[in-house]
Design a protein around this motif. Structure first.
Motif, short mmCIF file in Angstrom:
data_model
loop_
_atom_site.label_atom_id
_atom_site.label_comp_id
_atom_site.label_asym_id
_atom_site.label_seq_id
_atom_site.Cartn_x
_atom_site.Cartn_y
_atom_site.Cartn_z
N ASN B 245 -118.01 -107.69 34.28
CA ASN B 245 -117.78 -106.41 33.59
C ASN B 245 -117.03 -106.60 32.29
O ASN B 245 -117.26 -105.90 31.31
CB ASN B 245 -117.00 -105.47 34.50
CG ASN B 245 -117.92 -104.77 35.47
OD1 ASN B 245 -118.78 -104.01 35.06
ND2 ASN B 245 -117.76 -105.07 36.73
N ASP B 319 -126.65 -106.58 29.91
CA ASP B 319 -126.40 -105.24 30.43
C ASP B 319 -127.70 -104.59 30.88
O ASP B 319 -128.49 -104.12 30.06
CB ASP B 319 -125.75 -104.38 29.34
CG ASP B 319 -125.34 -103.02 29.87
OD1 ASP B 319 -125.68 -102.72 31.03
OD2 ASP B 319 -124.69 -102.26 29.14
N ARG B 321 -128.35 -101.82 32.09
CA ARG B 321 -128.52 -100.39 31.82
C ARG B 321 -129.36 -100.13 30.58
O ARG B 321 -130.12 -99.18 30.51
CB ARG B 321 -127.16 -99.73 31.63
CG ARG B 321 -126.41 -99.55 32.92
CD ARG B 321 -125.03 -99.05 32.67
NE ARG B 321 -124.28 -99.97 31.83
CZ ARG B 321 -123.02 -99.77 31.49
NH1 ARG B 321 -122.38 -98.70 31.87
NH2 ARG B 321 -122.38 -100.65 30.74
N THR B 322 -129.24 -101.01 29.56
CA THR B 322 -130.01 -100.81 28.33
C THR B 322 -131.51 -100.97 28.60
O THR B 322 -132.32 -100.40 27.90
CB THR B 322 -129.61 -101.81 27.24
OG1 THR B 322 -129.55 -103.09 27.82
CG2 THR B 322 -128.29 -101.43 26.63
N MET B 326 -130.87 -96.21 30.22
CA MET B 326 -129.66 -95.42 30.33
C MET B 326 -128.75 -95.70 29.15
O MET B 326 -128.96 -96.65 28.42
CB MET B 326 -128.93 -95.78 31.63
CG MET B 326 -129.58 -95.17 32.84
SD MET B 326 -128.97 -95.95 34.35
CE MET B 326 -127.29 -95.40 34.37
N ARG B 327 -127.77 -94.87 28.99
CA ARG B 327 -126.89 -95.07 27.83
C ARG B 327 -125.89 -96.18 28.12
O ARG B 327 -124.76 -95.93 28.50
CB ARG B 327 -126.13 -93.78 27.51
CG ARG B 327 -127.01 -92.77 26.80
CD ARG B 327 -126.22 -91.53 26.53
NE ARG B 327 -125.17 -91.77 25.55
CZ ARG B 327 -125.36 -91.63 24.27
NH1 ARG B 327 -126.53 -91.31 23.80
NH2 ARG B 327 -124.37 -91.83 23.44
N GLY B 328 -126.31 -97.40 27.92
CA GLY B 328 -125.38 -98.50 28.10
C GLY B 328 -124.89 -99.00 26.77
O GLY B 328 -123.74 -98.85 26.41
#
Lengths: 312, 331
Positions: B245, B319, B321-322, B326-328
């Motif tokens: 993280n 990451d 999420r990208t 999604m909004r990463g």
């Protein structure tokens, strides 16, 4: 230089609204509490001590020494000694290195305060507006921030400075401030975003206050520690950018600065080839001590403001 | 993901357009007349001679044409890779002069950026919440990251090259050698490379180590770490999650720091007279070679933008999420 953007302080995410509602009461009690922890934070006291010594040299040095930093009437190439006027030795041209150091330190603090302060103001203006308004305002300001963010500020400063024949410290500070704000704007925007949807902001909106008043009276006080720490990082960053600019030979003309001392030592004095260490060691050490103390103070403040990080 | 890259590419294109426009604007709207500056260097001239020369220069740089035409011409030339000719390089095209210096700068920058990032993150992660290691890494890190690049270079050069004579003091290779594909030349090249590389590496290392250390501490304080601990997970597993993280802001931080590192390499090269873009820039300023100066500006901007894009690609890899939209990794 852009202020360790990745180590930027995180606003402690308070759990729900109660923490926010209690702000007014807490801020009065909080001040005493912060002072209590500040006086017990070794990092904060250590950094403050170094900064005070440096400020004393910058303010009192030129008064005690009194030598013109660019007068060439001393014996040239003297290493440091206890003789008056030779505390830090002299340059190849017979200038007093201590006088240059003390005067240069003044310029360093001036550029840091003004450049860092201006950058903090612009960063706050952009960050608060974008974060609070959202929507199209946010899109446009965010785009602007990202554009200025990727352009290396030193490169722009070099091109502008090279076309100016006479440059002042004020000019330097203003231009550094005008180019080094983006990461601060981005960080402040993100924090504003997280505060915007809280109940107490809704309440303030219901009371019919204007947007900028809500920002100044409700949002900014809730992240004041964060803003102060951002300013400290911008302060240090401005000093480092100024040092690089001066070292390239585009610093203030007709003044003295720590970066200019190193530029003169290397370019005109061949101090490195001749081993005149006393000419280039003090200015860099002065910058390092100033910026290092600012960064350490930042960590100290982080621990003072954020109870989770306290190990006292 | 397409949206993510589309957004990034749009920002970079816009940035390049704005930066190049600034580059075009500055000489035309700064106080003082660049043509007058050039003429001053010619020494005494008769009035007719001065008028003729002024006309010649104005026509040469196209300064007598309307502004929009100048602007259009600037972009046409830029797209064709024509950045004008360098006074310092004795009339060589600017692009060619810069290209010959570029390998030296890249040889410094790429290893310095990657190695300092890797080493800094590794050390920072190890140091977080480990008493004795932390008390060593923290002060050293702060000292290094507060050090101006050129001063660290000066100190290294003074101690290791001037006093101890382990490494050569300046230049890209020895004066007695010609660039060639021999072992001796390669060894000499490396010997000259080490000190400027070390200056860049050490300053960067300090910053990354501190950044990572602080991030890890924040992550170890967070709910998921506490939950894992409460479940009785081994410390190494908690740290592994914390590291993953903490990595994301460090990747974003890399993009943010690129401009600073490039600026650092410019001044470091000046200290060591290392024949890269920085030294070229220094000479361009000294000899008031504005074409070269502006060409270097364009190159630096383009380089930083390309590097930023590479970091964006890296971000998509680390990451997830990208990747799912999604909004990463917006911002």
């Amino acid at each position: 230089m852009t202020g360790l953007a990745n180590t930027e302080p995180k606003l402690e995410s308070p759990v729900g609204a109660p923490a926010a509602v209690a702000t007014v009461a807490a801020s009065r009690k909080g001040r005493g509490e912060f002072l209590y922890f500040a006086l017990r934070s070794k990092k904060f006291l250590f950094a403050m001590g170094i900064l005070l010594v440096l400020i004393a040299i910058a303010v009192l040095g030129p008064m005690i020494d009194g030598t013109d930093p660019v007068a060439t009437d001393l014996l040239p190439m003297q290493p440091p000694s206890t003789d008056p006027g030779y505390w830090l030795g002299t340059t190849s041209f017979g200038e007093d290195v201590f006088a240059q150091f003390a005067n240069g330190l003044r310029a360093t603090f001036f550029v840091g305060l003004l450049g860092g302060g201006l950058a903090a103001l612009i960063g706050m203006a952009v960050g608060f507006t974008a974060g609070y308004r959202g929507g199209w305002t946010d899109e446009i300001l965010n785009m602007l921030t990202n554009v200025v963010l990727v352009i290396p500020s030193l490169a722009v400063l070099i091109v502008i400075s090279s076309y100016l024949k006479a440059r002042g410290v004020l000019f330097e500070a203003v231009f550094i401030g005008a180019t080094s704000w983006p990461w601060a704007a981005r960080a402040i925007r993100a924090q504003t975003f997280s505060l915007r949807s809280r109940d107490f902001i809704d309440l303030a909106k219901l009371s019919g206050r204007k947007g900028w008043r809500i920002i100044v009276e409700e949002i900014a006080p809730n992240m004041s520690s964060y803003l102060f720490m951002t300013f400290i990082l911008l302060f240090g960053g401005a000093i480092l950018i100024a040092a690089s600019l001066d070292f390239i030979g585009l610093g203030p003309t007709g003044g003295m600065s720590l970066g200019l001392m190193m530029f003169n030592a290397v370019t005109y004095g061949a101090a490195l080839l001749l081993g005149y260490w006393w000419w280039f060691i003090p200015p860099g050490l002065g910058i390092m001590a100033t910026v290092g103390a600012l960064y350490v103070m930042n960590v100290g403040l982080d621990e003072i403001f954020n109870p989770k990080l306290r190990d006292i | 993901m397409r949206k993510y890259f589309g957004r990034k590419l749009f920002t970079y294109t816009l940035t390049f357009f704005i930066a190049a426009t600034i580059d075009w604007l500055i000489p035309r709207f700064m106080p003082g007349d660049p043509v007058a500056g050039l003429m001053a260097r010619q020494g005494a001239l008769s009035p007719e001679g001065a008028a003729a020369l002024s006309k010649y220069y104005n026509e040469l740089f196209g300064l007598n044409r309307p502004l929009w035409e100048q602007f259009f011409g600037f972009w046409t030339a830029l797209i064709q890779g024509d950045l004008g000719r360098s006074v310092f390089g004795h009339g060589r095209p600017v692009a060619e002069t810069i290209m010959s210096a570029l390998p030296y700068t890249l040889a410094l920058l790429i290893p310095a950026i990657l190695l300092s990032w890797w080493a800094g993150n590794t050390f920072g992660a190890m140091a977080a919440r480990r008493k004795w290691l932390d008390s060593a890494v923290l002060p050293v890190g702060y000292i290094l990251t507060a050090t101006p690049y050129m001063w660290l270079g000066l100190v290294l050069a003074f101690v290791l090259a001037f006093l101890l004579r382990i490494f050569p003091l300046s230049g890209g290779y020895g004066f007695n050698l010609e660039p060639s594909l021999t072992w001796a030349f390669f060894v000499d090249l490396v010997a000259h490379w080490i000190l400027p590389f070390l200056s860049l590496f050490l300053v960067g290392f300090g910053g990354w180590a501190i950044g990572m250390r602080n991030m890890i501490i924040y992550e170890l304080e967070s709910d998921y770490s506490r939950y894992l601990e409460a479940l009785g997970a081994p410390q190494s597993l908690v740290r592994k999650y914390a590291f993953r993280n903490a990595m994301l802001p460090q990747v974003t931080g890399l993009a943010l720091q690129l401009g600073v590192i490039v600026a650092g390499s410019l001044v470091t090269e000046i200290v060591f007279s290392y024949p890269g873009i920085g030294l070229l820039l220094f000479n361009a300023i000294k000899s008031e070679d504005y074409f070269l100066l502006q060409g270097i500006f364009i190159f630096v901007i383009a380089g930083v933008l390309i590097a930023n894009f590479l970091v964006d690609i890296a971000y998509v890899i680390v990451d997830p999420r990208t990747r799912v939209g999604m909004r990463g990794g917006t911002a």
